[in-house]
Design a protein around this motif. Structure first.
Motif, PDB file in Angstrom:
ATOM      1  N   PRO A 146       0.824  -1.213   0.000  1.00  0.00           N
ATOM      2  CA  PRO A 146       0.000   0.000   0.000  1.00  0.00           C
ATOM      3  C   PRO A 146       0.856   1.260   0.000  1.00  0.00           C
ATOM      4  CG  PRO A 146      -0.023  -1.081   2.155  1.00  0.00           C
ATOM      5  CD  PRO A 146       0.658  -2.021   1.221  1.00  0.00           C
ATOM      6  N   GLY A 147       0.437   2.221  -0.823  1.00  0.00           N
ATOM      7  CA  GLY A 147       1.149   3.491  -0.903  1.00  0.00           C
ATOM      8  C   GLY A 147       2.321   3.505  -1.851  1.00  0.00           C
ATOM      9  N   ILE A 148       2.652   2.347  -2.464  1.00  0.00           N
ATOM     10  CA  ILE A 148       3.770   2.266  -3.407  1.00  0.00           C
ATOM     11  C   ILE A 148       3.225   1.920  -4.785  1.00  0.00           C
ATOM     12  CG2 ILE A 148       5.884   1.016  -4.006  1.00  0.00           C
ATOM     13  CD1 ILE A 148       6.496   0.715  -1.104  1.00  0.00           C
ATOM     14  N   GLN A 149       3.678   2.635  -5.783  1.00  0.00           N
ATOM     15  CA  GLN A 149       3.242   2.399  -7.155  1.00  0.00           C
ATOM     16  C   GLN A 149       4.460   2.193  -8.045  1.00  0.00           C
ATOM     17  OE1 GLN A 149       0.863   6.154  -7.106  1.00  0.00           O
ATOM     18  NE2 GLN A 149      -0.768   4.884  -7.954  1.00  0.00           N
ATOM     19  N   VAL A 150       4.334   1.266  -8.986  1.00  0.00           N
ATOM     20  CA  VAL A 150       5.397   0.966  -9.947  1.00  0.00           C
ATOM     21  C   VAL A 150       4.857   1.225 -11.339  1.00  0.00           C
ATOM     22  CG1 VAL A 150       7.029  -0.750 -10.786  1.00  0.00           C
ATOM     23  CG2 VAL A 150       6.322  -0.779  -8.384  1.00  0.00           C
ATOM     24  N   GLY A 151       5.500   2.130 -12.070  1.00  0.00           N
ATOM     25  CA  GLY A 151       5.054   2.470 -13.409  1.00  0.00           C
ATOM     26  C   GLY A 151       5.428   1.413 -14.420  1.00  0.00           C
TER      27      GLY A 151
END
Length: 940
Positions: free
Chosen positions: A159-164
């Motif tokens: 949660p709170g981490i995004q990977v493009g």
């Protein structure tokens, strides 16, 4: 096509519906209290274990009222384990049946002290998430990934981490720039080398940290210089062996990809090797699962930029890469880390550009078609040596060496039209360039502590050498049409040799003195000297001799520049248990010395800047924090901007230097607030930053009647930039996942001079995004994301050219696990574009799919068939908004192809690997072992 998308979108929904019709969903809920005081116990750990093997089924924390709820449970027998610091753990048997799916446990009293549990003694329970002062820690065992997955897949579930799509990691609204492994650097500053190469099953914890500077870590006094970083900790039983993978694939249109990685980790040593080669735009990463057509980068530009294509990309790249990484604690006092990286790339690209140049009284329309071919090779070596001389003294030395070569060829055909769409000019250019660039940089930091706590001294020395040698050929043929319809031609055939030499030296001295128990004075002195020389010799082509031997004096020049600063500062820093702050005043003396050797003139400038510095941090509790800082600093003009010699490589865009430029001064402010509740998994992160620049260097342009533009850098005031981002993480407890809602905005104001008329450009960009990851048991998982993007440009001079445009994006990734080791999956991207130039409003649907089969024992081998851009719609379209122009660019991308690959995964650990770990879990030795979900149990 619509039928295909409809079927693909409803696969997971059908699977959930089928499973829900055959299974009973159960629930266990209750309320914890202190046995003596009868008061509720908040934030206690509650875990539900399968009775058959004590593995984790579900976990939760109690709320403020001491209540908990565990939902979505299958029928079966369980053990409820409850623990709280200072209280005796409790173990109770519960059973979910079809007739009694919901179990409500009334007030459950916990007794202080005592630890005995009978058959099963649980010595430690690790919650999925822990919040420390500057660290958010995720227990990797609580976030399940597929067999042979890499770290990137694990990060997507946090949660709170995004990977493009390109592998860029964003955490709490900030971009992650560095990843450490057990606190040690891993291949320098490229996080993707860790996330796309290290397997997820060796990870114990993912720690999201606010990394302080080396100086702050030494003194213990927060200097406000932090950046988001990730530290990966490795499981202890994975530090006694070798692990890695080797992959090779071949496909249609002669596409190929091969990669290998090998790692050996110890408690005090890390040794890694990477190698790869491909022509599918995979820039040096061994995970073939991350392949994507067009992933070779995104086009940038001056001013605000918005890339709105299918899968991004710029050209087609063939890449060879190899690298070594070494880190070791040679002793308790000496730590060494080093990495070497070699990259050889060849990129071929075609782009089409449509630009609208807005003048105070008219408009020019410029269209071009360009083809480029570039090859580059680079060697890069980083090193860091930490030596603790004794308990009072330490030394850190960090050298970096880089050597690169570049060869580029670009052909361009262009045409310019006036406001009435009449022909103004046309022509073609050929630019050929070759360069070599050796650089060296080293940083040395000496630190000393005194016997009095808080009294410290440090000296930081930097030395950098930047050299380059270039040989460029400029050939062009141009046609110009004046307003009366008369035509003229112009041709250029030149060679220029450019030699740049740079030497930068800097020293920073810092002394801290405690004046109270929690208050310190900090004295700083910084000296910096940057010396650059640039020699540019231009030769016209001699047709009689067939060589370039005629010196063009008007385009040749020798120039040297020296920029030096001295800065002194005094600040007071206060550190309390819940907050810390600093406030100070700095004075900076700057001296600029420009010496035009060819023209025999010299310009010297002396400036003085006073600016405050301030920072503030307040921790409401372990889960909520507020931060603020202000910082100022100068930025000197480059040698290219200072050298008064025209650059005519583009005959329609002549660039001049300006030796009268002053250094710009930046005022930077930032405010951030974050809160994360590990019990509810709810998080909110907000950051806003602003930069106000005085004496900003911009390009003043003038256009003649035939569309030629002459640009020269000048200093202006009134420019600013404001950035903000909001990240909201909303848990879905029943689905054991979270929704990430992100909002990003940017407001940029620039000053322009067009034909001596001053104007301003305001550009506002806002992005609203949504993302969700979901995994259903071991059956399937999917990730979905959607975003809406708005870009508005406002011009003070030509207000009729104000523009607004939107684009929308949607993505859906799905993976389904089948019997016999088969996995099928796809990823779908849809982009809708509006408001662009004619021919650029393309709606793009990107569909990639794969099927894989695990082979050999323990799934060590993998055969995979991948299809990319199956609908053959991949494009890359970008819009650049500048001070006086709007530009749409479409570049060449890699389109539909298929690839068959084979991968072998090496996992040889001293503990016997996964099989050995499972065996010890069933042993009767009485030794504690690690269970899924992060529990350590002891069977008695």
């Amino acid at each position: 096509m619509k039928q295909l998308l409809f079927i693909l979108a409803f696969i997971p929904l059908c699977a959930v519906n089928a499973w829900s019709q055959t299974k009973t969903k159960g629930q266990v809920k209750g309320h914890l209290t202190d046995k003596d005081s009868k008061q509720p116990l908040a934030d206690a750990s509650v875990a539900l274990l399968y009775a058959r093997d004590s593995s984790m089924a579900a976990s939760a924390f109690t709320d403020k009222k001491g209540a908990f709820s565990l939902d979505g449970l299958d029928e079966g027998a369980y053990k409820l384990y409850i623990s709280f610091i200072g209280y005796q753990p409790l173990l109770r048997s519960v059973e979910i049946t079809a007739t009694q799916p919901s179990i409500t446990l009334d007030s459950i009293p916990l007794q202080k002290t005592g630890v005995t549990l009978g058959e099963v003694e649980i010595t430690e329970i690790k919650p999925p998430i822990r919040v420390k002062k500057d660290t958010l820690e995720f227990n990797a065992g609580s976030f399940k990934t597929r067999q042979n997955a890499v770290v990137e897949e694990l990060l997507k579930k946090l949660p709170g981490i995004q990977v493009g799509r390109d592998g860029t990691i964003t955490a709490q609204g900030e971009t992650i720039k560095q990843i450490f492994v057990d606190g040690k650097p891993f291949f320098g500053d490229d996080p993707k080398l860790a996330t796309k190469n290290l397997p997820a099953d060796i990870i114990d914890k993912i720690q999201l940290i606010d990394k302080k500077s080396d100086q702050a870590q030494f003194t213990g006094i927060n200097d406000g210089q932090t950046e988001k970083a990730i530290n990966i900790t490795i499981k202890k039983d994975r530090k006694k062996g070798l692990f890695g993978q080797a992959s090779a694939g071949y496909g249609t249109d002669s596409r190929f990809a091969a990669a290998a990685s090998l790692n050996r980790f110890r408690d005090d040593q890390q040794l890694s090797f990477l190698g790869s080669g491909n022509n599918v735009n995979n820039l040096g990463y061994s995970d073939l699962g991350s392949l994507s057509p067009g992933g070779g980068g995104r086009r940038g530009g001056r001013g605000a930029t918005n890339n709105i294509g299918g899968n991004g990309g710029s050209g087609i790249t063939r890449s060879w890469m190899t690298g070594l990484n070494y880190s070791e604690d040679l002793s308790k006092k000496l730590k060494v880390s080093a990495s070497y990286f070699y990259n050889n790339g060849r990129t071929e690209n075609d782009n089409t550009t449509s630009r609208q140049n807005m003048l105070p009284d008219t408009t020019f329309y410029y269209d071009q078609q360009a083809h480029s071919l570039g090859t580059n090779a680079s060697h890069n070596m980083n090193m860091r040596v930490e030596y603790e001389i004794d308990s009072m003294h330490s030394l850190i030395v960090s050298p970096n060496i880089n050597y690169s070569t570049n060869n580029n060829v670009m052909q361009n055909h262009y045409e310019s039209l006036g406001g009435q769409r009449q022909l103004v000019n046309s022509g073609s250019t050929l630019n050929i360039g070759n360069s070599t660039t050796p650089t060296f940089y080293t940083d040395a930091l000496f630190r000393k502590k005194f016997r009095k706590t808080g009294r410290t001294f440090s000296a930081n020395l930097n030395i950098g050498v930047n050299n380059s040698d270039q040989e460029n050929f400029n050939i062009s043929n141009n046609l110009f049409v004046d307003p009366n319809g008369n035509t003229s031609t112009d041709s250029i055939d030149q060679r220029n040799d450019v030699t740049n030499r740079g030497l930068n030296m800097a020293m920073r001295l810092t002394y801290t003195e405690p004046i109270l128990k929690d208050r310190f004075l900090e004295f700083t002195y910084t000296w910096n000297r940057n010396y650059n020389t640039s020699d540019k010799l231009t030769y016209d082509f001699n047709k009689a001799k067939g060589v370039y031997d005629q010196v063009n004096d008007s385009l040749s020049n020798s120039f040297e520049n020296t920029f030096s600063t001295q800065q002194a500062g005094l600040s007071i820093r206060t550190q309390k248990q819940k907050y810390d702050y600093s406030a100070g005043l700095n004075v900076q003396f700057s001296d600029l010395d420009n010496n035009n050797i060819s023209l025999h003139n010299r310009l010297q400038q002396h400036t003085v800047n006073f600016f405050p510095s301030a920072s503030f941090s307040y921790a409401f509790n372990n889960n909520r924090r507020l931060r603020f800082f202000y910082r100022g600093g100068t930025q000197q003009p480059s040698v290219t901007q200072l050298q008064p010699v025209p650059d005519n490589s583009n005959p329609l865009y002549i660039q001049l230097g300006n030796p009268d430029l002053k250094p710009s001064f930046n005022n930077n402010l930032s405010l951030g607030y974050n809160t994360f509740n590990p019990a509810s998994m709810r998080g909110f992160f907000a950051n806003i930053s602003a930069a106000l620049t005085s004496n900003k260097i911009i390009n003043a342009s003038s256009f003649d009647s035939v569309g030629r533009q002459v640009s020269q850098p000048v200093n202006v005031n009134g420019a600013y930039n404001i950035n903000g981002n909001l990240v909201n993480t909303i848990p879905l407890k029943n689905a054991h996942t979270s929704i990430n809602i992100t909002t990003n905005f940017n407001l940029n104001r620039d000053v322009s001079f067009i034909n001596a008329v001053k104007g301003t450009t305001r550009n506002f960009v806002i992005n609203q995004g949504f993302s969700l990851n979901y995994a259903f048991r071991d059956l399937f998982d999917f990730a979905t994301a959607a975003s809406a993007n708005y870009n508005g440009a406002r011009y003070s001079v030509q207000q009729n050219n104000n523009t607004d445009y939107f684009n929308y994006a949607f993505s859906f990734d799905f993976n389904l696990n089948l019997p016999l080791g088969f996995i099928i999956g796809f990823d779908l991207d849809y982009t809708l574009n509006t408001g662009l130039a004619a021919g650029y409003n393309q709606n793009v649907t990107m569909l990639n799919a794969f099927i894989s089969k695990s082979v050999f024992n323990n799934q060590r081998g993998l055969i995979k068939l991948q299809g990319f851009d199956l609908l053959n719609q991949n494009v890359s379209i970008g819009r650049n908004v500048g001070q006086n122009y709007i530009e749409d660019v479409q570049t060449r991308v890699l389109q539909r192809f298929c690839l068959v690959s084979f991968s072998y995964f090496l996992n040889r650990f001293g503990g016997g690997g996964d099989k050995g770990a499972a065996k010890s879990m069933r042993s009767e030795s009485g030794m504690p072992v690690m269970m899924p979900g992060g529990m350590r149990i002891r069977k008695g």
